[in-house]
Design a protein around this motif. Structure first.
Motif, PDB file in Angstrom:
ATOM      1  N   LEU A  86      12.793   6.853 -16.736  1.00  0.00           N
ATOM      2  CA  LEU A  86      11.533   7.553 -16.475  1.00  0.00           C
ATOM      3  C   LEU A  86      11.007   8.622 -17.223  1.00  0.00           C
ATOM      4  N   SER A  87       9.756   8.977 -17.353  1.00  0.00           N
ATOM      5  CA  SER A  87       9.127   9.850 -18.197  1.00  0.00           C
ATOM      6  C   SER A  87       9.424  11.242 -17.439  1.00  0.00           C
ATOM      7  N   SER A  88       9.120  12.357 -17.901  1.00  0.00           N
ATOM      8  CA  SER A  88       9.647  13.685 -17.069  1.00  0.00           C
ATOM      9  C   SER A  88       8.560  13.550 -15.808  1.00  0.00           C
ATOM     10  N   SER A  89       7.409  13.027 -15.806  1.00  0.00           N
ATOM     11  CA  SER A  89       6.512  13.134 -14.802  1.00  0.00           C
ATOM     12  C   SER A  89       6.803  11.767 -13.917  1.00  0.00           C
ATOM     13  N   GLY A  90       7.757  10.805 -14.303  1.00  0.00           N
ATOM     14  CA  GLY A  90       7.713   9.797 -13.749  1.00  0.00           C
ATOM     15  C   GLY A  90       8.245   9.655 -12.224  1.00  0.00           C
ATOM     16  N   LEU A  91       7.849   8.432 -11.564  1.00  0.00           N
ATOM     17  CA  LEU A  91       8.306   8.377 -10.198  1.00  0.00           C
ATOM     18  C   LEU A  91       8.875   6.772 -10.242  1.00  0.00           C
ATOM     19  N   MET A  92       9.948   6.521  -9.442  1.00  0.00           N
ATOM     20  CA  MET A  92      10.326   5.338  -9.212  1.00  0.00           C
ATOM     21  C   MET A  92       9.776   5.107  -7.560  1.00  0.00           C
ATOM     22  N   SER A  93       9.326   3.704  -7.159  1.00  0.00           N
ATOM     23  CA  SER A  93       8.826   3.359  -5.968  1.00  0.00           C
ATOM     24  C   SER A  93       9.536   2.124  -5.713  1.00  0.00           C
ATOM     25  N   VAL A  94      10.470   2.201  -4.638  1.00  0.00           N
ATOM     26  CA  VAL A  94      11.070   0.905  -4.343  1.00  0.00           C
ATOM     27  C   VAL A  94      11.182   0.510  -2.998  1.00  0.00           C
ATOM     28  N   ASN A  95      10.810  -0.780  -2.695  1.00  0.00           N
ATOM     29  CA  ASN A  95      10.791  -1.467  -1.500  1.00  0.00           C
ATOM     30  C   ASN A  95      12.108  -1.818  -0.843  1.00  0.00           C
ATOM     31  N   LEU A  96      12.697  -1.071   0.080  1.00  0.00           N
ATOM     32  CA  LEU A  96      13.725  -1.380   0.843  1.00  0.00           C
ATOM     33  C   LEU A  96      13.500  -2.108   2.206  1.00  0.00           C
ATOM     34  N   LEU A  97      14.270  -2.816   2.740  1.00  0.00           N
ATOM     35  CA  LEU A  97      14.235  -3.505   4.333  1.00  0.00           C
ATOM     36  C   LEU A  97      14.819  -2.462   5.196  1.00  0.00           C
TER      37      LEU A  97
ATOM     38  N   ARG B   1       1.015  -1.220  -0.019  1.00  0.00           N
ATOM     39  CA  ARG B   1      -0.048  -0.150   0.170  1.00  0.00           C
ATOM     40  C   ARG B   1       0.899   1.248   0.131  1.00  0.00           C
ATOM     41  N   ASP B   2       1.966   1.396   0.787  1.00  0.00           N
ATOM     42  CA  ASP B   2       3.017   2.124   0.973  1.00  0.00           C
ATOM     43  C   ASP B   2       3.493   2.481  -0.724  1.00  0.00           C
ATOM     44  N   MET B   3       3.649   1.296  -1.466  1.00  0.00           N
ATOM     45  CA  MET B   3       4.420   1.651  -2.615  1.00  0.00           C
ATOM     46  C   MET B   3       3.295   2.362  -3.763  1.00  0.00           C
ATOM     47  N   MET B   4       2.171   2.265  -3.499  1.00  0.00           N
ATOM     48  CA  MET B   4       0.981   2.827  -4.140  1.00  0.00           C
ATOM     49  C   MET B   4       0.908   4.203  -3.811  1.00  0.00           C
ATOM     50  N   ALA B   5       1.363   4.830  -2.782  1.00  0.00           N
ATOM     51  CA  ALA B   5       1.295   6.122  -2.154  1.00  0.00           C
ATOM     52  C   ALA B   5       1.844   6.965  -3.416  1.00  0.00           C
ATOM     53  N   CYS B   6       2.575   6.671  -4.319  1.00  0.00           N
ATOM     54  CA  CYS B   6       2.796   7.393  -5.548  1.00  0.00           C
ATOM     55  C   CYS B   6       1.858   8.071  -6.080  1.00  0.00           C
ATOM     56  N   LEU B   7       0.634   7.495  -5.982  1.00  0.00           N
ATOM     57  CA  LEU B   7      -0.689   8.046  -6.576  1.00  0.00           C
ATOM     58  C   LEU B   7      -1.094   9.350  -6.173  1.00  0.00           C
ATOM     59  N   LEU B   8      -0.658   9.693  -4.739  1.00  0.00           N
ATOM     60  CA  LEU B   8      -0.850  11.025  -4.080  1.00  0.00           C
ATOM     61  C   LEU B   8       0.048  12.083  -4.722  1.00  0.00           C
ATOM     62  N   LEU B   9       1.057  11.699  -5.342  1.00  0.00           N
ATOM     63  CA  LEU B   9       2.295  12.451  -5.818  1.00  0.00           C
ATOM     64  C   LEU B   9       2.124  13.093  -7.069  1.00  0.00           C
TER      65      LEU B   9
ATOM     66  N   TRP C 184      -2.979   9.254 -14.002  1.00  0.00           N
ATOM     67  CA  TRP C 184      -1.587   8.806 -14.080  1.00  0.00           C
ATOM     68  C   TRP C 184      -1.172   7.618 -13.159  1.00  0.00           C
ATOM     69  N   PRO C 185      -0.447   6.467 -13.276  1.00  0.00           N
ATOM     70  CA  PRO C 185       0.527   6.564 -15.002  1.00  0.00           C
ATOM     71  C   PRO C 185       0.194   5.982 -16.030  1.00  0.00           C
ATOM     72  N   ARG C 186       0.266   6.379 -17.167  1.00  0.00           N
ATOM     73  CA  ARG C 186      -0.073   5.803 -18.517  1.00  0.00           C
ATOM     74  C   ARG C 186       0.529   4.416 -18.589  1.00  0.00           C
ATOM     75  N   ASN C 187       1.617   4.233 -18.025  1.00  0.00           N
ATOM     76  CA  ASN C 187       2.318   3.016 -18.145  1.00  0.00           C
ATOM     77  C   ASN C 187       3.161   2.705 -16.834  1.00  0.00           C
ATOM     78  N   ALA C 188       3.234   1.477 -16.603  1.00  0.00           N
ATOM     79  CA  ALA C 188       4.147   1.200 -15.547  1.00  0.00           C
ATOM     80  C   ALA C 188       4.811   0.042 -15.556  1.00  0.00           C
ATOM     81  N   LEU C 189       6.229  -0.147 -14.898  1.00  0.00           N
ATOM     82  CA  LEU C 189       6.952  -1.160 -14.995  1.00  0.00           C
ATOM     83  C   LEU C 189       7.178  -1.750 -13.779  1.00  0.00           C
ATOM     84  N   LEU C 190       6.993  -3.140 -13.378  1.00  0.00           N
ATOM     85  CA  LEU C 190       7.315  -3.682 -12.093  1.00  0.00           C
ATOM     86  C   LEU C 190       8.587  -4.568 -12.317  1.00  0.00           C
TER      87      LEU C 190
END
Length: 248
Positions: free
Chosen positions: A153-164, A39-47, A52-58
């Motif tokens: 990343l596109s200009s409006s792109g965001l990376m979301s990464v899970n760190l331990l 759920r935290d990784m999807m917090a990018c939707l707030l930003l 957004w996004p048109r395309n996503a890479l996992l």
């Protein structure tokens, strides 16, 4: 690598080792995000402003939780997944309701770092959640990899990464991300699971009025069933507030 599936209290779990959970699905809500870090990784939707996004890479499929959420809740988003182990895809389809829709979901069996270096395609969102059976990210937690993510990343792109967040190398990971993204990065305080999520921004700064974060969270909760309201205070606590705006 041994892949195991277990069930407890109505939740199905994916393991790469007996005590390491790689993904989870509540059987009565198969498309919801069961684990708090997802759920935290999807917090990018707030930003970023919708749509957004048109395309996503996992990078990393796991139990397919993020794929399913994006597929069902963001119907205009095209999804590319890079997964190194073909058995993971099979298990996700058999046990975790991974959708079969090649028009919107393109699954690549291969090394995520190689894909990032070799692909020239730009993505609005990149989600990195790849670990081995011992919880090690390996090359997916290196400066060259994060720099390759930045280049994809596109200009409006965001990376979301899970760190331990409780691992010994966490501080170094955060520094590598900040360096790769020229300080356009934000590191969450750890959620209950001990995972920490980091964001890195493309060319366009993230700049959202603090009050609007809560408004967006309310909208996402009402339209997608995803409760990000508890994320908002942690975003604000991440040290990136400029006046009444979240900026990075």
């Amino acid at each position: 690598m041994s892949i195991e599936v277990s069930e407890k209290s109505g939740v199905r779990y994916l393991h790469f080792s007996a005590d390491w959970i790689q993904g989870a699905m509540r059987i009565r809500k198969p498309n919801a995000l069961e684990l708090s870090y997802s759920r935290d990784m999807m917090a990018c939707l707030l930003l970023r402003d919708a749509p957004w996004p048109r395309n996503a890479l996992l990078v990393g499929l796991g139990a397919g939780s993020l794929v399913k959420f994006i597929y069902h809740q963001l119907p205009d988003t095209h999804i590319t997944v890079v997964e190194i182990d073909p058995q993971v895809e099979i298990v996700a389809r058999l046990h975790f309701n991974l959708p079969d829709d090649p028009e919107r979901i393109h699954i690549v069996i291969g090394d995520g770092a190689d894909f990032m270096r070799q692909s020239g395609k730009k993505f609005d969102a990149i989600f990195v959640d790849g670990f081995d059976k011992n919880g090690r990210a390996g090359i997916l937690d290196t400066l060259p990899f994060y720099q390759a993510c930045r280049a994809r990343l596109s200009s409006s792109g965001l990376m979301s990464v899970n760190l331990l967040g409780r691992s010994r190398g966490f501080a170094a990971s955060a520094e590598r991300i900040a360096t790769a993204f020229e300080q356009r990065a934000l590191i969450f305080p750890s959620c209950d699971s001990g995972n920490t999520i980091a964001f890195g921004a493309g060319d366009d700064l993230v700049e959202v009025p603090a009050a609007e974060l809560a408004e967006r969270a309310e909208h996402i909760k009402s339209t997608m069933g995803l409760d990000l309201l508890q994320v908002v205070p942690r975003l604000k606590a991440a040290g990136k507030l400029s006046g009444d705006r979240l900026v990075f």
